[in-house]
Design a protein around this motif. Structure first.
Motif, mmCIF file in Angstrom:
data_model
loop_
_atom_site.group_PDB
_atom_site.id
_atom_site.type_symbol
_atom_site.label_atom_id
_atom_site.label_comp_id
_atom_site.label_asym_id
_atom_site.label_seq_id
_atom_site.Cartn_x
_atom_site.Cartn_y
_atom_site.Cartn_z
ATOM 1 N N LEU A 56 -3.896 9.572 2.861
ATOM 2 C CA LEU A 56 -4.787 9.353 1.717
ATOM 3 C C LEU A 56 -4.283 10.278 0.618
ATOM 4 N N PHE A 57 -3.675 9.692 -0.416
ATOM 5 C CA PHE A 57 -3.013 10.495 -1.436
ATOM 6 C C PHE A 57 -3.919 10.683 -2.642
ATOM 7 N N CYS A 58 -4.395 11.911 -2.814
ATOM 8 C CA CYS A 58 -5.256 12.210 -3.961
ATOM 9 C C CYS A 58 -4.370 12.812 -5.048
ATOM 10 N N GLY A 59 -3.965 11.946 -5.932
ATOM 11 C CA GLY A 59 -3.063 12.347 -7.008
ATOM 12 C C GLY A 59 -2.925 11.157 -7.913
ATOM 13 N N VAL A 60 -1.725 10.895 -8.424
ATOM 14 C CA VAL A 60 -1.529 9.687 -9.237
ATOM 15 C C VAL A 60 -0.502 8.782 -8.544
ATOM 16 N N ARG A 61 -0.408 7.555 -9.054
ATOM 17 C CA ARG A 61 0.342 6.511 -8.357
ATOM 18 C C ARG A 61 1.780 6.897 -7.985
ATOM 19 N N PHE A 62 2.525 7.519 -8.924
ATOM 20 C CA PHE A 62 3.930 7.776 -8.595
ATOM 21 C C PHE A 62 4.049 8.693 -7.378
ATOM 22 N N MET A 63 3.075 9.573 -7.197
ATOM 23 C CA MET A 63 3.115 10.491 -6.052
ATOM 24 C C MET A 63 2.874 9.712 -4.753
ATOM 25 N N ALA A 64 1.887 8.796 -4.790
ATOM 26 C CA ALA A 64 1.598 7.987 -3.609
ATOM 27 C C ALA A 64 2.770 7.049 -3.311
ATOM 28 N N GLU A 65 3.396 6.559 -4.364
ATOM 29 C CA GLU A 65 4.568 5.680 -4.177
ATOM 30 C C GLU A 65 5.698 6.452 -3.499
ATOM 31 N N THR A 66 5.875 7.705 -3.906
ATOM 32 C CA THR A 66 6.914 8.529 -3.281
ATOM 33 C C THR A 66 6.628 8.672 -1.788
ATOM 34 N N ALA A 67 5.359 8.899 -1.447
ATOM 35 C CA ALA A 67 4.989 9.011 -0.026
ATOM 36 C C ALA A 67 5.277 7.686 0.688
ATOM 37 N N ALA A 68 4.988 6.557 0.026
ATOM 38 C CA ALA A 68 5.223 5.241 0.649
ATOM 39 C C ALA A 68 6.718 4.999 0.866
ATOM 40 N N VAL A 69 7.529 5.496 -0.052
ATOM 41 C CA VAL A 69 8.980 5.329 0.078
ATOM 42 C C VAL A 69 9.504 6.195 1.237
ATOM 43 N N ILE A 70 8.979 7.413 1.334
ATOM 44 C CA ILE A 70 9.441 8.333 2.390
ATOM 45 C C ILE A 70 8.919 7.906 3.758
ATOM 46 N N CYS A 71 7.719 7.316 3.787
ATOM 47 C CA CYS A 71 7.079 6.980 5.075
ATOM 48 C C CYS A 71 6.784 5.489 5.132
ATOM 49 N N PRO A 72 7.801 4.622 5.271
ATOM 50 C CA PRO A 72 7.553 3.182 5.221
ATOM 51 C C PRO A 72 6.668 2.669 6.356
ATOM 52 N N ASP A 73 6.579 3.435 7.446
ATOM 53 C CA ASP A 73 5.765 2.964 8.578
ATOM 54 C C ASP A 73 4.311 3.423 8.509
ATOM 55 N N LYS A 74 3.945 4.150 7.469
ATOM 56 C CA LYS A 74 2.558 4.641 7.358
ATOM 57 C C LYS A 74 1.783 3.815 6.341
ATOM 58 N N THR A 75 0.462 3.874 6.483
ATOM 59 C CA THR A 75 -0.400 3.252 5.467
ATOM 60 C C THR A 75 -0.690 4.322 4.431
ATOM 61 N N VAL A 76 -0.252 4.068 3.184
ATOM 62 C CA VAL A 76 -0.514 5.048 2.116
ATOM 63 C C VAL A 76 -1.610 4.497 1.218
ATOM 64 N N LEU A 77 -2.644 5.305 1.024
ATOM 65 C CA LEU A 77 -3.800 4.863 0.224
ATOM 66 C C LEU A 77 -3.985 5.764 -0.986
ATOM 67 N N ILE A 78 -4.446 5.163 -2.075
ATOM 68 C CA ILE A 78 -4.838 5.943 -3.253
ATOM 69 C C ILE A 78 -6.300 5.584 -3.530
ATOM 70 N N PRO A 79 -7.167 6.596 -3.721
ATOM 71 C CA PRO A 79 -8.600 6.294 -3.848
ATOM 72 C C PRO A 79 -8.949 5.477 -5.086
ATOM 73 N N ASP A 80 -8.180 5.630 -6.171
ATOM 74 C CA ASP A 80 -8.456 4.835 -7.379
ATOM 75 C C ASP A 80 -7.151 4.207 -7.862
ATOM 76 N N PRO A 81 -7.081 2.871 -7.873
ATOM 77 C CA PRO A 81 -5.809 2.221 -8.216
ATOM 78 C C PRO A 81 -5.416 2.409 -9.686
ATOM 79 N N ASN A 82 -6.352 2.901 -10.496
ATOM 80 C CA ASN A 82 -6.034 3.105 -11.921
ATOM 81 C C ASN A 82 -5.428 4.471 -12.214
ATOM 82 N N ALA A 83 -5.298 5.301 -11.190
ATOM 83 C CA ALA A 83 -4.745 6.640 -11.429
ATOM 84 C C ALA A 83 -3.231 6.547 -11.598
#
Ligand code: 13P
Ligand code: SF4
Length: 302
Positions: A56-83
């Motif tokens: 659960l990535f509490c930050g902004v989208r590019f940070m969560a995207e970086t986590a998704a790129v590094i961890c393709p097998d995990k579910t990466v969530l962002i609490p607000d899609p507009n961040a």
């Protein structure tokens, strides 16, 4: 913060086998509810190491995207899609394609505050914590196109005495901090050290006692002998600084330096996010593969 909500968050975290990562600019209660807080680089490293199923990535989208790129097998969530991050939106793939055609031999160094598509088109990624060493790792005789933050690029160029091709992007939050604000704060607190983020305007960075990433600022203030600091960055940063250093005083260089996107995360949205497993942040595999190379090159730079 109602205890019930925090209890619900803790229960969902166990149920989902989730880890909560929170950036240093998040609201105080969000930082306190996170398993790890840190700067962009530190949080990317945490994402790479976790054995949780859900991030659960509490930050902004590019940070969560970086986590998704590094961890393709995990579910990466962002609490607000507009961040999002306005600076990251200041470099589009089309514009970068054009710039690359104009500078075909240049190495493209992209600040982590950029979309996965931009990372995929870059040679290497960097954060404010390692931008100087990343640029240094590129042979002196090679041109460097630094995107999208002109202020960070200009600060790196000064540190290395090297000319870089700069992009006209900037952070609207950090550019609200002006030299006149810092001067007024210095007059009010003459014994304080001025500590700022490299996304600040050139003259603000030039006049500071220390320039660094958010975690670099934490380290500097922890180790400094001074007991008062004027902080030139997003105001969320005051929370970890005050929490870690109860005997020291911290003053914002400018009260208006809030990042509206960072403040979109709330405890309620974190609970909904884990309940519904939304909003998922996914990067198409081809883009992720290329972006991953740029991020890996950064992680392996010493
Ligand atoms: P850090 O990498 O220093 O945490 O900064 C990220 C950011 O968005 C600054 O505005
Ligand atoms: Fe983007 Fe600036 Fe907000 Fe950081 S503080 S996320 S650079 S807009």
């Amino acid at each position: 913060m109602p205890n019930q909500l925090l209890k619900r968050l803790a229960a969902l975290k166990r149920q989902r086998n989730a880890v909560i990562l929170g950036h240093n600019y998040q609201r105080p209660e969000v930082q306190d509810a996170s398993d790890y807080t840190g700067d962009s680089l530190g949080l990317s490293r945490r994402a790479a190491e976790t054995d949780a199923d859900v991030i659960l990535f509490c930050g902004v989208r590019f940070m969560a995207e970086t986590a998704a790129v590094i961890c393709p097998d995990k579910t990466v969530l962002i609490p607000d899609p507009n961040a999002g991050c306005p600076m990251a939106n200041m470099a589009t793939p089309r514009e970068l394609e054009k710039a690359k055609a104009e500078h075909p031999d240049a190495a493209v160094v992209c600040y982590v505050n950029s979309s996965a598509e931009i990372k995929a088109m870059s040679d290497v990624c960097c954060t404010s914590a390692n931008a100087v060493s990343v640029v240094k790792s590129i042979p002196e005789d090679r041109e460097v196109l630094f995107i999208p933050d002109r202020s960070l690029g200009s600060w790196v160029a000064k540190q290395l005495g090297r000319e870089l091709i700069l992009w006209p992007g900037y952070c609207p939050t950090h550019h609200r901090i002006l030299t006149k604000h810092v001067d007024a704060a210095r007059r009010a607190h003459p014994n304080a050290e001025v500590v700022v983020h490299p996304e600040c305007l050139d003259d603000v960075a030039a006049g500071a006692d220390h320039v660094g990433s958010t975690s670099g600022m934490l380290r500097y203030c922890r180790e400094s002998k001074a007991d008062q600091f004027i902080i030139g960055t997003e105001t969320g940063m005051l929370h970890p600084l005050r929490k870690e250093n109860p005997d020291k005083e911290f003053f914002p260089a400018a009260e208006l330096a809030d990042c509206p996107d960072m403040k979109l995360t709330t405890i309620e949205k974190m609970v909904w996010s884990l309940e519904d497993l939304s909003y998922r942040v996914e990067v198409p595999p081809e883009t992720a593969k290329l972006a991953r190379s740029a991020i890996d090159r950064m992680l392996h730079t010493r």
